[in-house]
Every structure is written in structure tokens, then in C-alpha cells.
Design an enzyme around this catalytic site. Structure first.
Site, short mmCIF file in Angstrom:
data_model
loop_
_atom_site.label_atom_id
_atom_site.label_comp_id
_atom_site.label_asym_id
_atom_site.label_seq_id
_atom_site.Cartn_x
_atom_site.Cartn_y
_atom_site.Cartn_z
N LYS A 165 0.85 -1.20 0.00
CA LYS A 165 0.00 0.00 0.00
C LYS A 165 0.88 1.25 0.00
CE LYS A 165 -3.93 -2.19 2.20
NZ LYS A 165 -4.53 -2.68 3.43
N GLN A 175 -5.26 -1.36 9.39
CA GLN A 175 -5.20 -2.71 8.84
C GLN A 175 -5.87 -3.70 9.79
OE1 GLN A 175 -3.95 -3.45 5.77
NE2 GLN A 175 -4.48 -5.60 6.02
N ASP A 212 -11.64 2.93 3.52
CA ASP A 212 -12.01 1.52 3.49
C ASP A 212 -13.53 1.34 3.37
OD1 ASP A 212 -10.05 -0.50 3.61
OD2 ASP A 212 -9.62 -0.10 5.72
N1 GUN Z 1 -7.57 -6.71 5.95
C1 GUN Z 1 -7.88 -7.46 4.87
N2 GUN Z 1 -8.45 -6.70 3.92
C2 GUN Z 1 -8.51 -5.44 4.40
C3 GUN Z 1 -8.97 -4.20 3.87
O1 GUN Z 1 -9.48 -4.10 2.75
N3 GUN Z 1 -8.83 -3.13 4.69
C4 GUN Z 1 -8.29 -3.22 5.94
N4 GUN Z 1 -8.22 -2.10 6.66
N5 GUN Z 1 -7.86 -4.34 6.46
C5 GUN Z 1 -7.95 -5.44 5.68
#
Ligand code: GUN
Length: 299
Positions: free
Chosen positions: A55, A99, A122
Site C-alpha cells: 500500500k 489494517q 475503506d
Molecule cells: N484486511 C484485509 N483486507 C482489508 C482491507 O481491505 N482493509 C483493511 N483495513 N484491512 C484489511
């Protein structure tokens, strides 16, 4: 039976990142600063570390600022909430991503509820869940939004099509169903308690598999010509002579690709879309929060 066409998520994601880069440069010229994404990682889960590294790299590659916050696994929940509040108040931060999963001593819903919904790239905050359900502009979870982009790119209008979503998670299944409904599909959400799942899936023009069970959906479950979107990423146990097992989806690709009209591969299908959509949501957040106009549908 003819072979399904392969939906190139990797290629589509590269194109999306290019469009995001152009829009991010335009934002910087207009706002006098770069758009910014803050990513918070608590603990040292190896898969999460890889996601967060990717990311950050891709955010910077698109011409945006990446603010990485790594906290030790034993961090008290109150400290994480205080960091989120600080990021909410920081004008250089347009998007905030915490996350998941979080360590077990933390309440994920409480943490998500602390994020300013207008920085919730998100789309996990209940305000954004409600906005999606009622058709208001907000932020939509990245993976399902990426799936709809691939579907519309392949099929054009989805209006009137029968869609079956397998899986009812808050991150994929439920928002996926809302997005397909908004595209005027007739939507069924199937899950572990669904009776005669193969028969339900056989009705579908669009199948979205998001259950996390390796190769569960078989070719004889698929209506000939249907479009199959495989959200699963599962690692098989290593075969003889392998150190790492093969990555496979929730769909048995070998049999399904003999029946489907189009199908996403694993890897290289839905996977690369998630971060590309996150970057798209971040540059959209920057424009909205700075009051700078943007044709969001053109990205
Ligand atoms: N963990 C797995 N997929 C995601 C996601 O799309 N966003 C976040 N914040 N955590 C995750």
C-alpha cells in the site's frame, strides 16, 4: 465448450493507478499539497505487513503521501484510538486505513467507529455502510468496488442480471450485494447455511465467490456463459517438491473456465484491484475534503 475469456484484473488495476496518478497530480497543482493516506498497522502479522508495504509503495508511486504508523502488538486500545483522533484532525491526511485484523484485546468496531467517515477510505464505518445502503455518496469497500468495476468493464450494463454472492462478510459479501443491487441486478446472498448451493449458483449470470474455501465452486455449478468473479486467495498445502503451496481462489478454475463466459484468475484477477481502488478512494477523499470538484466516475 469454448474456454472462458480471462478478466485481466492486473491490467485493469494498472490502468486505474495511471488514472489516479493523473488526478493526484492535478490535485497537487490545485491544492498546493499532495493527497495523503495514513496506514496504521498494529502487530507483526506477516500477511498484513506485506499488504501495508505494498500500500505504501503504490501510494507513493501514484504521487501521494503515505504516512505509515506501526504500533507494537501490546499497544493499549486507548493509544490506537488517540492516534486515529490525531489523524482525523491532521489536514495532511485525506484517508485513514487501520489494517485488520487487530489484536484480540482491541474492539475492531470501536476503532472503525472512531475514524472520521469522510476519511474512511475503506468504507467500513457504519455511516459509510448506511450511505451505501441508501444510495448516498460515501466510501465503498475497496475489494467489492473493484469487482463491480471489472464486471462493468466486461459486461457494460448489469441491469436485470441474476447475481449470486457467496459469502456474507462486512468487507466483501454484504457491500458487494449492495453494489450489485445499485446496478439493478437481482441479488442473492448465499452462505454456509444455504441449502443446495450448487442449484442456487446455477441460476446466476454473475457469480461472486468470497468464502475463503479453496476451489469450492465447481464448473458444474456454473451456468454456461456466466461471469465468475473469484475473490478468494487460498494457499494449498505444498505438493511434493514444493516449498510453498499453490495460490488458488474459491473457484475451481480448471473446471469453471470450461463453462463460464468470463472468469477472473487467481492470482492476477481481483487481488490487484483492492489497493488500486484504495488509491482511487484516497484521491477522491482529498478532493471532497478540500472542496475541489472532480468527476469521480471518470477515474
Ligand atoms: N484486511 C484485509 N483486507 C482489508 C482491507 O481491505 N482493509 C483493511 N483495513 N484491512 C484489511
Amino acid at each position: 465448450m469454448t474456454e472462458a475469456s480471462i478478466i485481466d484484473g492486473k491490467g485493469f488495476a494498472a490502468g486505474l493507478r495511471e488514472r489516479v496518478s493523473r488526478v493526484a497530480a492535478d490535485f497537487e497543482a490545485k491544492a498546493g499539497r499532495k493527497a495523503g493516506l495514513a496506514v496504521v498497522l498494529v502487530g507483526e502479522d506477516p500477511a498484513s505487513q506485506v499488504y501495508v508495504r505494498n500500500k505504501n509503495k503504490q501510494t507513493v508511486a501514484c504521487g501521494m503521501n503515505s504516512f505509515e504508523h506501526k504500533l507494537p502488538v501490546e499497544t493499549p486500545e486507548a493509544d490506537l484510538l488517540a492516534l486515529v483522533e490525531k489523524l482525523n484532525a491532521d489536514p495532511a491526511v485525506d484517508g485513514i486505513l487501520v489494517q485488520l485484523p487487530l489484536p484480540s484485546h482491541m474492539n475492531e468496531q470501536k476503532v472503525i467507529a472512531t475514524i472520521n467517515p469522510d476519511k474512511d477510505v475503506d468504507g467500513f464505518h457504519v455511516v459509510n455502510v448506511g450511505r451505501l445502503a441508501t444510495g448516498l455518496p460515501g466510501f465503498v469497500p475497496c475489494t467489492p468496488l473493484g469487482c463491480v468495476m471489472l464486471l462493468k468493464d466486461k459486461l457494460g450494463s448489469l441491469s436485470g442480471l441474476d447475481a449470486v454472492v457467496i459469502g456474507r462478510s462486512n468487507i466483501v459479501g454484504k457491500p458487494m450485494a449492495q453494489l450489485l443491487l445499485a446496478e439493478s441486478c437481482t441479488v442473492t446472498i448465499a452462505h454456509s447455511r444455504t441449502r443446495d448451493l450448487p442449484a442456487v449458483v446455477r441460476r446466476a449470470d454473475i457469480v461472486v465467490a468470497a468464502v475463503g474455501r479453496a476451489e469450492m465452486v465447481k464448473g458444474d455449478w456454473i451456468k454456461p456463459g456466466a461471469t465468475v468473479i473469484d475473490v478468494g486467495i487460498n494457499r494449498l498445502p505444498p505438493a511434493e517438491g514444493e516449498t510453498k503451496g499453490k495460490l488458488v481462489g474459491d473457484v475451481d478454475f480448471a473446471s469453471a473456465s470450461q463453462v463460464a463466459g468470463a472468469i477472473t484468475p487467481v492470482p492476477g484477477g481481483v487481488g490487484p484491484m483492492t489497493i488500486a481502488v484504495l488509491l482511487r478512494n484516497t484521491v477522491v477523499a482529498a478532493h471532497r475534503n478540500a472542496g475541489i470538484g472532480l468527476d469521480e466516475n471518470a477515474i
